[in-house]
Design an enzyme around this catalytic site. Structure first.
Site, PDB file in Angstrom:
ATOM      1  N   PRO A  61      -1.920  -0.740 -16.672  1.00  0.00           N
ATOM      2  CA  PRO A  61      -2.971  -1.665 -16.244  1.00  0.00           C
ATOM      3  C   PRO A  61      -2.386  -3.015 -15.867  1.00  0.00           C
ATOM      4  O   PRO A  61      -1.209  -3.302 -16.142  1.00  0.00           O
ATOM      5  CB  PRO A  61      -3.856  -1.778 -17.493  1.00  0.00           C
ATOM      6  N   SER A  62      -3.201  -3.848 -15.251  1.00  0.00           N
ATOM      7  CA  SER A  62      -2.777  -5.212 -14.948  1.00  0.00           C
ATOM      8  C   SER A  62      -2.482  -5.969 -16.235  1.00  0.00           C
ATOM      9  O   SER A  62      -3.164  -5.788 -17.241  1.00  0.00           O
ATOM     10  CB  SER A  62      -3.890  -5.938 -14.177  1.00  0.00           C
ATOM     11  N   GLU A  87      -4.349   1.707  -2.320  1.00  0.00           N
ATOM     12  CA  GLU A  87      -5.618   1.061  -1.978  1.00  0.00           C
ATOM     13  C   GLU A  87      -5.381  -0.426  -2.075  1.00  0.00           C
ATOM     14  O   GLU A  87      -5.179  -0.961  -3.164  1.00  0.00           O
ATOM     15  CB  GLU A  87      -6.720   1.534  -2.931  1.00  0.00           C
ATOM     16  N   GLY A 131      -7.071  -3.358  -0.682  1.00  0.00           N
ATOM     17  CA  GLY A 131      -8.005  -4.458  -0.475  1.00  0.00           C
ATOM     18  C   GLY A 131      -8.537  -4.539   0.936  1.00  0.00           C
ATOM     19  O   GLY A 131      -8.202  -3.744   1.809  1.00  0.00           O
ATOM     20  N   GLU A 137      -9.045   8.258  -1.923  1.00  0.00           N
ATOM     21  CA  GLU A 137      -9.409   8.545  -3.299  1.00  0.00           C
ATOM     22  C   GLU A 137     -10.807   9.151  -3.334  1.00  0.00           C
ATOM     23  O   GLU A 137     -11.586   9.027  -2.403  1.00  0.00           O
ATOM     24  CB  GLU A 137      -9.355   7.269  -4.145  1.00  0.00           C
ATOM     25  N   LEU A 177      11.371   9.701  -2.048  1.00  0.00           N
ATOM     26  CA  LEU A 177      10.290  10.420  -1.358  1.00  0.00           C
ATOM     27  C   LEU A 177       9.120  10.764  -2.277  1.00  0.00           C
ATOM     28  O   LEU A 177       8.547  11.855  -2.185  1.00  0.00           O
ATOM     29  CB  LEU A 177      10.832  11.684  -0.686  1.00  0.00           C
ATOM     30  N   ASN A 197      -9.594  -6.228 -11.475  1.00  0.00           N
ATOM     31  CA  ASN A 197     -11.009  -6.507 -11.184  1.00  0.00           C
ATOM     32  C   ASN A 197     -11.949  -5.443 -11.752  1.00  0.00           C
ATOM     33  O   ASN A 197     -13.005  -5.767 -12.307  1.00  0.00           O
ATOM     34  CB  ASN A 197     -11.227  -6.687  -9.683  1.00  0.00           C
ATOM     35  N   GLU A 201      -8.368 -12.227   2.614  1.00  0.00           N
ATOM     36  CA  GLU A 201      -9.245 -11.725   1.563  1.00  0.00           C
ATOM     37  C   GLU A 201      -9.326 -12.784   0.459  1.00  0.00           C
ATOM     38  O   GLU A 201      -8.369 -12.970  -0.295  1.00  0.00           O
ATOM     39  CB  GLU A 201      -8.703 -10.409   0.999  1.00  0.00           C
ATOM     40  N   CYS A 248     -12.687  -5.450  -3.945  1.00  0.00           N
ATOM     41  CA  CYS A 248     -11.987  -5.199  -2.685  1.00  0.00           C
ATOM     42  C   CYS A 248     -12.962  -4.836  -1.572  1.00  0.00           C
ATOM     43  O   CYS A 248     -12.726  -5.133  -0.406  1.00  0.00           O
ATOM     44  CB  CYS A 248     -10.948  -4.093  -2.869  1.00  0.00           C
ATOM     45  N   LYS A 262      -5.579   0.664   8.628  1.00  0.00           N
ATOM     46  CA  LYS A 262      -4.588  -0.405   8.781  1.00  0.00           C
ATOM     47  C   LYS A 262      -3.972  -0.792   7.435  1.00  0.00           C
ATOM     48  O   LYS A 262      -3.566   0.087   6.670  1.00  0.00           O
ATOM     49  CB  LYS A 262      -5.235  -1.599   9.506  1.00  0.00           C
TER      50      LYS A 262
END
Length: 468
Positions: free
Chosen positions: A168-169, A240, A242, A448, A234, A144, A371, A274, A441
Site C-alpha cells: 500500500p501507499s 492505471e 490517473g 481492470e 519482461l 486515495n 490532474e 482519478c 494514452k
C-alpha cells in the site's frame, strides 16, 4: 502509538525500522507502520512462490476461499473503516462504503463463471484456449482508495490462481495491514502478503525476480518507472495512471438539474479520485448558470474531520498533495482566473482546502492541463461544440469523460467522440465489478475489472489435441 504488523507467508512480521503515519485532519502522527527491508521482501516473495504451487490447482477451493474472505471482511467493517478515515481523511460513511466495496469485488470474482474457450471440436482436432495463472503478482496500491483499488488487483489475481504481494501507499498503510490480516483468516498461508514502506520498496518489488506481473495504480511518472523496471525481465504490467477527465455540458442541459451531479462528480473524495471530473466545458450562454449551481453546492459543503458525522469532505490526504493543490490554484489566480468559491486553504490544523470553483482559467494553464487531484474545478466556456470536443481531447490523459444533456442520444453521440476509456452521459464515475476499467494514452496500460480484469492475470495457452 498503536503497533501494526505486516503479514508474510501467513505470519505477522514487524521490522526494526518503522515510519510515522499522519492523520491528515491534524497533520500529526497518530501511529507507526513497519518498513520492510530487502530480507522481509525476499521472505514475502518466497512465501508467495511456495503458496502458488498448490493455490493454482483448485479453482473451486479458490472460489470458496474468496467467499469466506468477503464474509470475514464484511464482519470487520466497524474495525477497519475508522482506521481508514484516520489515515486517509475521507468521511467515515465513505470509508464504510469503501471497505464494503472490497467485499463486493471479492464476491464478484468468487461467483464469476469463466466460460471455456473452445476454438475447434471436429473430426480433425480439439483445440481449446486455457487460461493459466501467471505466478506471483506484485500489487502496488495508491492512497486515495487504498482498500478498494487494491481489491481490484487482489480479487481477480487470486481467482485466476496467482498469489499476491501487496504494497500500500506509505500514506495509508494501516487499513491495508488490517484488511490483509482479516482476509488471511480465509486464505492459505502465503497466498496474500502485505509489505509496507516507501518508494524504495516499490522499486525493489518491480525489480525483484520473483513476480511475473506488476499491477500498479498511481501517477504517470511513477507508472513509467514501473514499466521500465518491469521490462528488464519482461514482467506483465497493468498500469492505471490517473486522468484529467473533461465534462462537456451541451446547450440543452438544465443547470439546475445537473449542478449537484456535476459537483459530486468533481468533488467525490475531495477531488482525490482519478476518475473525477477535472474540468468542465460549458456553452457561453449557460456558463453563469452552471457556475452559480456549482458555487451553491460549494458554499453548502461541510469540510471537516472525517470522524465527524456532519462532514461531507475531509482533508487532502498528505502534505505534498496539499501543497500541489494550493500551488495550482494560486497559479491559476495569478494567471487571471477567479475563484468564485473557495480558492484558499482553511485556517485550521491539518490539510484542509476550501472547495474551489474557478472561472477564467484558460487551456494551457496547469489547473486545466494537469490532474489537480484535489478540491478545485475550472469551468471553461465554449462557443462551438466541435471545438469543445477537440479541447477536451487535447490532453495526454484519457481515463474518463462525461457529457451532460437533455437529449441523451445526442449526448451519447458526443461521448463516443471523446478519447477516454470510459465515457458517460448524465453521470460520471459509474463503476462496478463487472465493468471494464482502463484508459487511453498516458492514463494507463491494460484493463481492470470484469472478465477482462480476470484475463489480465492469466497467460493464454493453446491446447491442441489431434483426433485419430
Amino acid at each position: 502509538m498503536t503497533q501494526h504488523l505486516m503479514t508474510i507467508d501467513g505470519e505477522s512480521r514487524d521490522s526494526s525500522n518503522r515510519f510515522d503515519v499522519i492523520n491528515p485532519a491534524t497533520g500529526e502522527p497518530f501511529a507507526t507502520a513497519p518498513e520492510a527491508d530487502a530480507v522481509i521482501l525476499d521472505d514475502a516473495m518466497a512465501g508467495a512462490e511456495r503458496a502458488f504451487r498448490s493455490w493454482k490447482l483448485d479453482d473451486d477451493a479458490r472460489r470458496d476461499a474468496l467467499r469466506s474472505a468477503a464474509a470475514a471482511l464484511n464482519d470487520a467493517i466497524p474495525r477497519i473503516a475508522p482506521l481508514l478515515t484516520q489515515e486517509q481523511g475521507k468521511p467515515l460513511n465513505e470509508a464504510i462504503f469503501e471497505v464494503a466495496g472490497v467485499g463486493m469485488w471479492l464476491q464478484y470474482y468468487a461467483d464469476l463463471e469463466v466460460e471455456r474457450e473452445i476454438l475447434q471440436d471436429d473430426d480433425a482436432a480439439f483445440v481449446e484456449v486455457v487460461r493459466r495463472p501467471i505466478g506471483v503478482v506484485a500489487a502496488i496500491a495508491p492512497w486515495n482508495f487504498p482498500l478498494l483499488l487494491s481489491s481490484w488487483k487482489i480479487a481477480p489475481a487470486l481467482r485466476a490462481g496467482n498469489t499476491v504481494v501487496l504494497k500500500p501507499s506509505p500514506y495509508t498503510p494501516l487499513s491495508s495491514l488490517a484488511m490483509v490480516e482479516v482476509l488471511n483468516r480465509a486464505l492459505p498461508p502465503g497466498v496474500l502478503n502485505v509489505v509496507t514502506g516507501g518508494d524504495a520498496l516499490g522499486a525493489a518489488m518491480t525489480a525483484h525476480p520473483t513476480p511475473r506481473k506488476v499491477s500498479f495504480t498511481g501517477s504517470v511518472s511513477a507508472g513509467k518507472k514501473v514499466a521500465v523496471a518491469s521490462a528488464a525481465d519482461l514482467k506483465r504490467v497493468t498500469l492505471e495512471l490517473g486522468g484529467n477527465d473533461p465534462a462537456i455540458v451541451l446547450d440543452d442541459a438544465d443547470p439546475a438539474v445537473i449542478g449537484k451531479q456535476l459537483f459530486s462528480a468533481a468533488f467525490q473524495n475531495n477531488g482525490q479520485t482519478c476518475i473525477a471530473v477535472k474540468r468542465v466545458y460549458v456553452p457561453e450562454r449557460l456558463h453563469d448558470a452552471v457556475v452559480d449551481a456549482l458555487v451553491a453546492e460549494a458554499e453548502r459543503a461541510v469540510v471537516g474531520d472525517g470522524m465527524d458525522e456532519k462532514t461531507q469532505f475531509g482533508p487532502i490526504n498528505n502534505r505534498p498533495q496539499f501543497d500541489r493543490v494550493r500551488a495550482l490554484v494560486d497559479g491559476a489566480l495569478s494567471s487571471g482566473a477567479r475563484a468564485v468559491a473557495g480558492g484558499t486553504a482553511l485556517e485550521r490544523p491539518g490539510y484542509f482546502f476550501a472547495p474551489t470553483i474557478l472561472t477564467g482559467a484558460r487551456d494551457g494553464t496547469a489547473i486545466v492541463d494537469e490532474e489537480q487531484f484535489g478540491p478545485a474545478l475550472p469551468v471553461i466556456p465554449y462557443r462551438d461544440l466541435d471545438d469543445a470536443v477537440e479541447r477536451a481531447n487535447a490532453t495526454s490523459f484519457g481515463l474518463g469523460a462525461s457529457v451532460w444533456a437533455t437529449d441523451t442520444e445526442r449526448g451519447e453521440s458526443v461521448a463516443r467522440r471523446l478519447d477516454a476509456g470510459s465515457a458517460w452521459v448524465n453521470t460520471h464515475a459509474a463503476l462496478a465489478p463487472h465493468l471494464p476499467f482502463g484508459g487511453f494514452k498516458w492514463s494507463g496500460v491494460g484493463v481492470e475489472n470484469g472478465t477482462w480484469g480476470y484475463k489480465s492475470f492469466t497467460d493464454l495457452q493453446v491446447v491442441h489435441r489431434r483426433k485419430q
